[in-house]
Design an enzyme around this catalytic site. Structure first.
Site, PDB file in Angstrom:
ATOM      1  N   GLN A 163       0.794  -1.226   0.000  1.00 39.30           N
ATOM      2  CA  GLN A 163       0.000   0.000   0.000  1.00 39.30           C
ATOM      3  C   GLN A 163       0.827   1.277   0.000  1.00 39.30           C
ATOM      4  OE1 GLN A 163      -3.999  -0.010   1.896  1.00 39.30           O
ATOM      5  NE2 GLN A 163      -2.941   1.166   3.463  1.00 39.30           N
ATOM      6  N   GLU A 205      -3.052   9.641  -0.708  1.00 34.09           N
ATOM      7  CA  GLU A 205      -2.139  10.255   0.259  1.00 34.09           C
ATOM      8  C   GLU A 205      -1.066  11.110  -0.403  1.00 34.09           C
ATOM      9  OE1 GLU A 205      -0.803   7.187   2.899  1.00 34.09           O
ATOM     10  OE2 GLU A 205      -2.816   6.809   3.660  1.00 34.09           O
ATOM     11  N   ASP A 242       4.609  -0.093   3.789  1.00 31.28           N
ATOM     12  CA  ASP A 242       3.375  -0.512   4.452  1.00 31.28           C
ATOM     13  C   ASP A 242       2.761  -1.582   3.564  1.00 31.28           C
ATOM     14  OD1 ASP A 242       0.943  -0.954   5.620  1.00 31.28           O
ATOM     15  OD2 ASP A 242       0.155   1.068   5.316  1.00 31.28           O
ATOM     16  N   GLU A 291       5.439  -2.007   7.872  1.00 30.54           N
ATOM     17  CA  GLU A 291       4.156  -1.940   8.575  1.00 30.54           C
ATOM     18  C   GLU A 291       3.237  -3.055   8.088  1.00 30.54           C
ATOM     19  OE1 GLU A 291       0.416   1.183   8.584  1.00 30.54           O
ATOM     20  OE2 GLU A 291       2.451   1.977   8.435  1.00 30.54           O
ATOM     21  N   LYS A 343      -3.308   5.858  15.331  1.00 29.46           N
ATOM     22  CA  LYS A 343      -4.331   6.562  14.556  1.00 29.46           C
ATOM     23  C   LYS A 343      -5.473   6.910  15.505  1.00 29.46           C
ATOM     24  CE  LYS A 343      -3.435   4.319  10.086  1.00 29.46           C
ATOM     25  NZ  LYS A 343      -3.916   3.293   9.124  1.00 29.46           N
ATOM     26  N   ARG A 372      -4.795   9.330   8.231  1.00 27.36           N
ATOM     27  CA  ARG A 372      -5.579   8.337   7.506  1.00 27.36           C
ATOM     28  C   ARG A 372      -5.617   8.752   6.042  1.00 27.36           C
ATOM     29  NH1 ARG A 372      -8.100   4.453  10.894  1.00 27.36           N
ATOM     30  NH2 ARG A 372      -7.941   3.281   8.957  1.00 27.36           N
ATOM     31  N   SER A 373      -6.046   7.837   5.185  1.00 24.71           N
ATOM     32  CA  SER A 373      -6.084   8.162   3.756  1.00 24.71           C
ATOM     33  C   SER A 373      -7.157   9.204   3.449  1.00 24.71           C
ATOM     34  CB  SER A 373      -6.301   6.900   2.924  1.00 24.71           C
ATOM     35  OG  SER A 373      -7.439   6.200   3.367  1.00 24.71           O
ATOM     36  N   LYS A 394       3.725   9.582  10.255  1.00 29.15           N
ATOM     37  CA  LYS A 394       3.333   9.264   8.883  1.00 29.15           C
ATOM     38  C   LYS A 394       2.205  10.212   8.511  1.00 29.15           C
ATOM     39  CE  LYS A 394       2.027   5.399   7.312  1.00 29.15           C
ATOM     40  NZ  LYS A 394       1.432   4.056   7.144  1.00 29.15           N
TER      41      LYS A 394
END
Length: 434
Positions: A163, A205, A242, A291, A343, A372-373, A394
């Site tokens: 991802q 992102e 990730d 990740e 998160k 988050r995305s 991140k």
């Protein structure tokens, strides 16, 4: 004067054009705080519940009017009268009011919006920056950024299973310089992609989403971009991945099925083969962090991966831990992973978020504060990263305002801290033995 007098929520849009919540909190003194709630695309099955309306005639069922109503008509009357500085008391009151283990009654999005707005209102009341209010006098560490410059998996249409492909400028002397290095590499990568005739459109992102020939092609292209920008891979700048393995894990067959994203002919790996493959990548490239290398429910796989690679590379649990101290405590006891992704909307309150960070640090695990995305212009996670001296963050690539908002806030914080500010770079990876 610090008593909460009003709480109000409204529906707004996130960076994907989907509805989310914005919550405002007011006090007797006129102090004010506003919080906006992010949303994920690849979500762990154990995350706190994000309450959606389900009305297909409105926003395709993704509306958040129910959560808005829960703030305005349920939560508000229970926290009006609280001292805005009582963050734990307010968060615990909302958890009790919901009464479910996953915040499924009121919605974690409703509760989190209030939690963030309360903290911001308290900082406003005390006339201090949010990071200072949350962290106290010892707040000083600027996080090492993990910049997601290639988007794959569920974050783009690129035919890559993993991802996120990240650059980690851990060799920089300051956060400001780290950000500059990242931006220069991002633009160098864009030039390389254009020269190869590959797409330079960006994913959720802010990273590019080109049609690479698999994982190795993606990593090697990033290494070329690092070098083209004038930096040394493995010394100045490192690589992060990730895998988001739960997104392509087939639970019935117990295999990691790369064909889901990469098409016919792609690899299908057992847990043992997945670990072997990740080890090959670590031995071949300057990878410092991985990740969700294993599925969120593959505890045996996680333990085996940690035993194999835990001393060489940071192994971050995202879907695996979902910012939840219960799962983290189990992971620590079973020696699974050596880092947790943080998160705020996975757990739903700032209090629980801080509890998870504290537990991780006490166990020698690192804590990586994350976006988050589906994001907004809210930059709270930048303040959280500094407030907790987490050391890592991140928050996407070097494009899209929803990502840049966090980087710009970190620049402001570094400037405000002045000589007190610390950028620890590689020292932020204190969980590694090498």
């Amino acid at each position: 004067m610090s008593i909460i007098t009003d709480v109000y929520a409204r529906e707004v849009l996130d960076s994907r054009g989907n509805p989310t919540l914005e919550v405002e909190v007011y006090t007797e003194s006129g102090a004010f705080g506003r919080g906006m709630v992010p949303s994920g695309a690849s979500t762990g099955e154990h995350e706190a519940v994000e309450l959606r309306d389900g009305d297909k005639a409105r926003y395709g069922g993704l509306g958040t009017q129910k959560a808005v109503d829960n703030v305005n008509n349920v939560i508000a009357e229970h926290i009006i009268g609280f001292d805005v500085r009582d963050q734990q008391g307010i968060d615990r009151a909302m958890i009790a009011l919901d009464g479910t283990p996953n915040k499924g009654k009121l919605g974690a999005n409703a509760i989190l919006g209030v939690s963030i707005a309360v903290a911001r209102a308290a900082a406003d009341y005390l006339e201090v920056p949010l990071y200072s209010y949350l962290g106290g006098f010892n707040t000083k560490v600027l996080p090492t950024p993990m910049m997601n410059i290639i988007n794959g998996g569920s974050h783009s249409d690129a035919p890559i299973a993993f991802q996120e492909f990240m650059i980690v400028p851990a060799g920089a002397p300051t956060f400001k310089e780290a950000l500059r290095w990242g931006a220069e590499i991002f633009h160098a990568l864009k030039k390389i992609l254009k020269e190869r005739g590959l797409e330079t459109a960006v994913g959720d992102e802010g990273g590019f989403a080109p049609r690479f020939n698999g994982t190795e092609d993606g990593v090697e292209t990033i290494i070329k971009a690092i070098e083209a920008a004038g930096y040394v891979p493995g010394k100045d700048v490192f690589i992060g991945l990730d895998c988001a393995s739960s997104e392509f894990y087939d639970a019935e067959r117990k295999v990691y099925d790369y064909t889901k994203f990469e098409g016919e002919g792609a690899a299908v790996r057992t847990a043992a083969e997945q670990i072997d493959y990740l080890e090959e990548l670590v031995n071949k490239y300057p990878i410092i962090t991985i990740e969700d290398g294993m599925d969120e429910n593959d505890w045996d796989g996680w333990k085996a991966l940690t035993e194999r690679l835990g001393g060489k590379v940071q192994l971050v649990g995202d879907d695996f831990f979902v910012t939840n101290t219960a799962y983290l405590e189990k992971g620590i006891a079973e020696h699974a992973a050596n880092s947790i992704l943080i998160k705020v909307n996975q757990i739903g309150t700032l209090t629980e978020t801080f509890d998870a960070i504290e537990m991780a640090k006490e166990a020698g695990y690192t804590a990586v504060v994350s976006h988050r995305s589906g994001e907004t212009e809210d930059s709270t996670i930048a303040d959280i990263a500094v407030a907790t001296n987490a050391g890592q963050i991140k928050t996407g690539s070097l494009s899209r305002t929803d990502r840049i908002a966090k980087y710009n806030q970190l620049l402001r914080i570094e400037d405000q801290l002045g000589e007190v500010a610390e950028y620890r770079g590689l020292k932020s990876f204190y969980n590694l033995k090498k």
